[in-house]
Design an enzyme around this catalytic site. Structure first.
Site, PDB file in Angstrom:
ATOM      1  N   GLY A  47       0.808  -1.223   0.000  1.00 45.59           N
ATOM      2  CA  GLY A  47       0.000   0.000   0.000  1.00 45.59           C
ATOM      3  C   GLY A  47       0.836   1.266   0.000  1.00 45.59           C
ATOM      4  CB  SER A  48       2.495   3.082  -1.718  1.00 38.88           C
ATOM      5  OG  SER A  48       2.115   2.278  -2.823  1.00 38.88           O
TER       6      SER A  48
END
Length: 218
Positions: A187-188
């Protein structure tokens, strides 16, 4: 802003490969799954491990997918798959478009315009969730591109799980619009700054597809 004008173009996928930079995570996971499956007939412990190991390996293969894309036409296209988290006017006249990438998205990022990479700067930082406002101080890589619109800044931001950003091209490289330029593991967030006078063509909550969704409007 009518939604019909801002909906993301279709994701044209003519093939899928695995992302560069995936092997440190992927190879041990797949190897563990393979060994546990081979030994499952003779070992109860291996049999118990086989199911979660195989599921994890399948999840890794899905996460590190890198589909081929038919690159869209337009001055600025999305560098990331995800959802537009915010659109914010900046003090210098630019507009920041922040795209949140969940673990379900493709995490290979693409060049928003054709041009020359003038800098690739790694900045150490924290690892709070990428949807958090404080994520602006997270581990990140700051890109600058010399393009027909002038200097374009793009930032890859690590999330709570994403502890590694993998740039694919160094400073001085000439890139084509939609070319793969890097990977963020798990996730980012990716931010892109549109120059002053460039109108945004997406809206908060809209899904984007790297190399396919147009970010600016004529």
């Amino acid at each position: 802003m009518p939604h019909s004008q801002t909906s993301a173009p279709r994701d044209s996928r003519v093939g899928v490969r695995l992302a560069r930079g995936a092997s440190p995570w992927l190879l041990p996971t797949v190897a563990t799954a393979a060994v546990s499956l081979v030994r499952a007939r003779r070992s109860g412990a291996a049999k118990a491990l086989a199911v979660p190991a195989t599921a994890l390996a399948a999840g890794m293969l899905w996460f590190f997918r890198d589909p081929e894309r038919e690159i869209a036409q337009g001055r600025v296209i999305s560098p990331a798959d995800g959802v537009v988290q915010s659109i914010m006017p900046w003090k210098d006249g630019r507009t920041r478009v922040a795209i949140f990438m969940s673990p379900l998205n493709v995490h290979v990022n693409r060049a928003p315009l054709s041009g020359t990479v003038t800098s690739v700067e790694h900045i150490p930082g924290g690892f709070v969730p990428a949807f958090n406002k404080e994520s602006e101080n997270n581990e990140r890589v700051v890109w600058h591109f010399d393009t027909e619109l002038g200097d374009i800044e793009m930032i890859q931001i690590a999330g709570a799980v994403a502890r590694r950003i993998v740039p694919y091209v160094p400073q001085g490289t000439k890139v084509e619009q939609g070319e793969r330029i890097g990977l963020i593991r798990f996730g980012s967030r990716v931010d892109i700054y549109l120059p002053e006078g460039v109108e945004v063509a997406v809206e908060v909550g809209q899904k984007t597809v790297a190399g396919v969704t147009r970010i600016d409007r004529d």
